[in-house]
Design a protein around this motif. Sequence first.
Motif, PDB file in Angstrom:
ATOM      1  N   VAL A  64       0.859  -1.187   0.000  1.00  0.00           N
ATOM      2  CA  VAL A  64       0.000   0.000   0.000  1.00  0.00           C
ATOM      3  C   VAL A  64       0.895   1.236   0.000  1.00  0.00           C
ATOM      4  O   VAL A  64       1.829   1.336   0.808  1.00  0.00           O
ATOM      5  N   TYR A  65       0.590   2.178  -0.918  1.00  0.00           N
ATOM      6  CA  TYR A  65       1.438   3.357  -1.077  1.00  0.00           C
ATOM      7  C   TYR A  65       0.581   4.620  -1.188  1.00  0.00           C
ATOM      8  O   TYR A  65      -0.416   4.643  -1.928  1.00  0.00           O
ATOM      9  N   PRO A  66       0.955   5.692  -0.482  1.00  0.00           N
ATOM     10  CA  PRO A  66       0.276   6.978  -0.653  1.00  0.00           C
ATOM     11  C   PRO A  66       0.893   7.729  -1.826  1.00  0.00           C
ATOM     12  O   PRO A  66       2.115   7.772  -1.977  1.00  0.00           O
ATOM     13  N   GLY A 116      -2.446  17.094  -7.126  1.00  0.00           N
ATOM     14  CA  GLY A 116      -2.686  17.832  -5.895  1.00  0.00           C
ATOM     15  C   GLY A 116      -3.585  17.127  -4.906  1.00  0.00           C
ATOM     16  O   GLY A 116      -3.831  17.647  -3.810  1.00  0.00           O
ATOM     17  N   ASN A 117      -4.082  15.948  -5.247  1.00  0.00           N
ATOM     18  CA  ASN A 117      -4.963  15.194  -4.350  1.00  0.00           C
ATOM     19  C   ASN A 117      -4.219  13.983  -3.790  1.00  0.00           C
ATOM     20  O   ASN A 117      -3.464  13.317  -4.502  1.00  0.00           O
ATOM     21  N   GLU A 118      -4.452  13.721  -2.508  1.00  0.00           N
ATOM     22  CA  GLU A 118      -3.794  12.592  -1.858  1.00  0.00           C
ATOM     23  C   GLU A 118      -4.625  11.319  -2.040  1.00  0.00           C
ATOM     24  O   GLU A 118      -5.815  11.302  -1.772  1.00  0.00           O
ATOM     25  N   TYR A 119      -3.977  10.265  -2.501  1.00  0.00           N
ATOM     26  CA  TYR A 119      -4.634   8.978  -2.689  1.00  0.00           C
ATOM     27  C   TYR A 119      -3.818   7.890  -1.989  1.00  0.00           C
ATOM     28  O   TYR A 119      -2.621   8.042  -1.751  1.00  0.00           O
ATOM     29  N   ILE A 120      -4.494   6.796  -1.707  1.00  0.00           N
ATOM     30  CA  ILE A 120      -3.810   5.617  -1.170  1.00  0.00           C
ATOM     31  C   ILE A 120      -4.104   4.456  -2.116  1.00  0.00           C
ATOM     32  O   ILE A 120      -5.271   4.170  -2.415  1.00  0.00           O
ATOM     33  N   PHE A 121      -3.037   3.807  -2.599  1.00  0.00           N
ATOM     34  CA  PHE A 121      -3.198   2.759  -3.592  1.00  0.00           C
ATOM     35  C   PHE A 121      -2.639   1.431  -3.091  1.00  0.00           C
ATOM     36  O   PHE A 121      -1.623   1.399  -2.391  1.00  0.00           O
ATOM     37  N   HIS A 122      -3.315   0.365  -3.492  1.00  0.00           N
ATOM     38  CA  HIS A 122      -2.774  -0.977  -3.308  1.00  0.00           C
ATOM     39  C   HIS A 122      -2.171  -1.392  -4.638  1.00  0.00           C
ATOM     40  O   HIS A 122      -2.866  -1.470  -5.656  1.00  0.00           O
ATOM     41  N   LEU A 123      -0.870  -1.665  -4.641  1.00  0.00           N
ATOM     42  CA  LEU A 123      -0.144  -1.972  -5.870  1.00  0.00           C
ATOM     43  C   LEU A 123       0.404  -3.393  -5.834  1.00  0.00           C
ATOM     44  O   LEU A 123       1.039  -3.805  -4.862  1.00  0.00           O
ATOM     45  N   ILE A 124       0.133  -4.132  -6.923  1.00  0.00           N
ATOM     46  CA  ILE A 124       0.794  -5.421  -7.161  1.00  0.00           C
ATOM     47  C   ILE A 124       1.584  -5.263  -8.452  1.00  0.00           C
ATOM     48  O   ILE A 124       1.018  -4.969  -9.507  1.00  0.00           O
ATOM     49  N   GLN A 125       2.904  -5.438  -8.374  1.00  0.00           N
ATOM     50  CA  GLN A 125       3.768  -5.217  -9.528  1.00  0.00           C
ATOM     51  C   GLN A 125       4.769  -6.365  -9.637  1.00  0.00           C
ATOM     52  O   GLN A 125       5.411  -6.730  -8.653  1.00  0.00           O
ATOM     53  N   VAL A 126       4.876  -6.946 -10.828  1.00  0.00           N
ATOM     54  CA  VAL A 126       5.728  -8.125 -11.009  1.00  0.00           C
ATOM     55  C   VAL A 126       6.660  -7.921 -12.200  1.00  0.00           C
ATOM     56  O   VAL A 126       6.312  -7.238 -13.166  1.00  0.00           O
ATOM     57  N   ILE A 135      -0.896  -3.908 -11.297  1.00  0.00           N
ATOM     58  CA  ILE A 135      -2.325  -3.672 -11.075  1.00  0.00           C
ATOM     59  C   ILE A 135      -2.450  -2.719  -9.891  1.00  0.00           C
ATOM     60  O   ILE A 135      -1.861  -2.952  -8.832  1.00  0.00           O
ATOM     61  N   VAL A 136      -3.216  -1.647 -10.083  1.00  0.00           N
ATOM     62  CA  VAL A 136      -3.351  -0.604  -9.061  1.00  0.00           C
ATOM     63  C   VAL A 136      -4.820  -0.478  -8.672  1.00  0.00           C
ATOM     64  O   VAL A 136      -5.698  -0.398  -9.538  1.00  0.00           O
ATOM     65  N   ARG A 137      -5.082  -0.454  -7.376  1.00  0.00           N
ATOM     66  CA  ARG A 137      -6.448  -0.245  -6.882  1.00  0.00           C
ATOM     67  C   ARG A 137      -6.466   0.944  -5.931  1.00  0.00           C
ATOM     68  O   ARG A 137      -5.670   1.020  -5.002  1.00  0.00           O
ATOM     69  N   ASP A 138      -7.394   1.862  -6.180  1.00  0.00           N
ATOM     70  CA  ASP A 138      -7.556   3.026  -5.311  1.00  0.00           C
ATOM     71  C   ASP A 138      -8.334   2.603  -4.062  1.00  0.00           C
ATOM     72  O   ASP A 138      -9.508   2.251  -4.133  1.00  0.00           O
ATOM     73  N   ILE A 139      -7.676   2.645  -2.910  1.00  0.00           N
ATOM     74  CA  ILE A 139      -8.327   2.247  -1.657  1.00  0.00           C
ATOM     75  C   ILE A 139      -8.478   3.443  -0.717  1.00  0.00           C
ATOM     76  O   ILE A 139      -8.664   3.278   0.484  1.00  0.00           O
ATOM     77  N   THR A 140      -8.397   4.653  -1.292  1.00  0.00           N
ATOM     78  CA  THR A 140      -8.530   5.862  -0.479  1.00  0.00           C
ATOM     79  C   THR A 140      -9.851   5.874   0.268  1.00  0.00           C
ATOM     80  O   THR A 140      -9.909   6.146   1.472  1.00  0.00           O
ATOM     81  N   LYS A 141     -10.909   5.547  -0.470  1.00  0.00           N
ATOM     82  CA  LYS A 141     -12.237   5.560   0.137  1.00  0.00           C
ATOM     83  C   LYS A 141     -12.340   4.526   1.254  1.00  0.00           C
ATOM     84  O   LYS A 141     -12.905   4.795   2.317  1.00  0.00           O
TER      85      LYS A 141
END
Length: 661
Positions: free
Chosen positions: A239-241, A246-256, A271-277
């Motif tokens: 998980v990476y911010p 200009g907007n802050e998001y938090i993403f779950h990243l799977i990268q191979v 594959i990136v998923r926005d998990i900010t919400k």
Amino acid sequence: MSTPTYEELAEENEKLRKKIKEFEDIITSGKRDDLSISSEKMYETIFRMSPMSIGITRFEDGTIYDVNDAYCETTGFSLYEIRGSSTVKLNFWVNQEDRKTLKNFLINDGRYRNIETNYRRKDGSMYTVLQSAELVTIQDKKFIIGLHLDITEKKKLEENLKKSESRLRAITNSAIDSIFYKDINRKYIIVNPAMEKLLGLPAEKIIGKKSEEIFSKEALSIILEVDNQTFSGEIIDGVYPLNIDGNEYIFHLIQVPLRYENNDIYGISGIVRDITKLKGLEDQVQRVQKMESIGTLAGGLAHDFNNILAIILGNAELGLKHMPQHIQAKKIFENIKIASLRGKEIIGQILSFSRHDKAELKPFNISMLLQESIKLLRATIPSSIKIKYDIWNEEDIIFGNPSQINQVLINLCTNSVHAMNNKGNLNINLENIQLDETKTKTFNNLKPGNYVKLSVQDTGAGIEPKIMNRIFEPFFTTKEVGKGTGLGLSVVYGIINSHNGAIAVHSTVGKGTMFDVFLPIINTASEITSNINPDSLKGNETILLVDDEEMLTELTQDILIFFGYKIKCFNSSIEALNEFKLNKNKYDLIISDMTMPDMTGDILSKEIIAIRPDIPIILCTGYNESLDEEKAIKSGIKKILMKPLATSALAKNIRDILNKS
């Protein structure tokens, strides 16, 4: 062994052609020394043993002079059957026009190179060959020397590869998560629509560029670090911010890392998923879980307590029937009855909150319900409170339980009356509102769509900010002991959630509070048709279906066949238009995708309507901001449907349009 490329096949054709030409020169030179004889035998051996089919045909009458072993094996005929016959007699040609075309090539140019043609074997099966031929003269007679290579399997492999690519593209493009691929130079090569939406850029402005050209400096440091780890061979799952625009998001990243067979890395995929919400709603989820736990416990207790109340209430009513009017105890029994009824109401609220009651759900007009509820409220609310309302709307149909929605209004209004200490203004308003994806992020369970917003506003004392997060908790109340159970807003919260809605509160201390209730309107075909008898959606008309995505075409075809329709499918809008020109009266309805190569759905519709103005057309689209719906309807298109299409919704729209037509 890998399948040869067309270039390799063409090169092999040319080598064999040269060898045959040398063979011709030896035959026609008149030199019959031992070396020539040996060369002739050598080329005869090459001719017989070549894996490529070779045939020699007389040009004048088409008689086959000789063929090699590969020719016989490929066609299924013996050398005895082939010699002296012709390709026409042996029924080799699948398409006679191909034969005429290739013969013209020989007449005009004396040769042709690497042309694909379909042939027919002895057993009737068809196969595809890559062929070259040349017209030669031997002893004043013209012969056609042809080289054929069976590429049927190669064509099948190519077709399967195209299908696989199409399926992969469909899956990638339909994914809600962002998907990307970078090459060894760290440039984006593939991005799906979700990735475009995430970055706010079209694919053409992403592909071919590095992250340095797209992301801000704040986000870039994290991205480069993760890329370095992946290119070193690590699999990333974290998980990476990130700061984007200009907007802050938090993403779950799977990268191979992507590797060749020799284990060298040639790129990375992610594959990136926005998990900010999701992160922002953790507190709300915890509160919901707490309420559900309490509700489960309360529901179990309520059922048992209801049985006890039934005994108390029954005995009180029985005692009243046998008690003379003048006995003082009669008043006591009446109080017991009143208290028992009040207890019954509280149990009802607990059951609503815990969702243990099996409330009947049905479509109803919420505006009409609220009008009746306000009449009852007016009789019970002190005249010192002024009620203003604007709820006139005859088209707002929701799916739910009228009694529970009535309870929502009564509880909210009763809460407001207490907050105003029996003096002030109570405003009730009902309006239509459309919530897009951005607005629904505020709530936990809402989906984009059309809603009614019921607002109850008072001029009371307001709610302290420190207790705002607790007002929907069961048994929480700021009222004095004996003046409230703390269940009113909890019940409201439970009912609204069970109706797939949401509630918001805005309050200013000393000025008042406003509750906004959002409930979905059932005006979409998928919701309205959910309880429709499938037999009423069936038909037997003929439909022309056009969509460039083969998988979607096959799926839609299966669905419509299930409903009884006859379907003709095309993956090309050009081919579909040509078919309609030839058989314009054959079809009862056209269903076309909007975004297609060569000719878009709206242009195809315009061409079809010009041929036959009365033909009904349904245009399907996933998203196309250039499509003017009002203009499309005026042009003759009967309906525009958004993808993905629910089965019943599609069937109902087809049936409605055909019935009207």
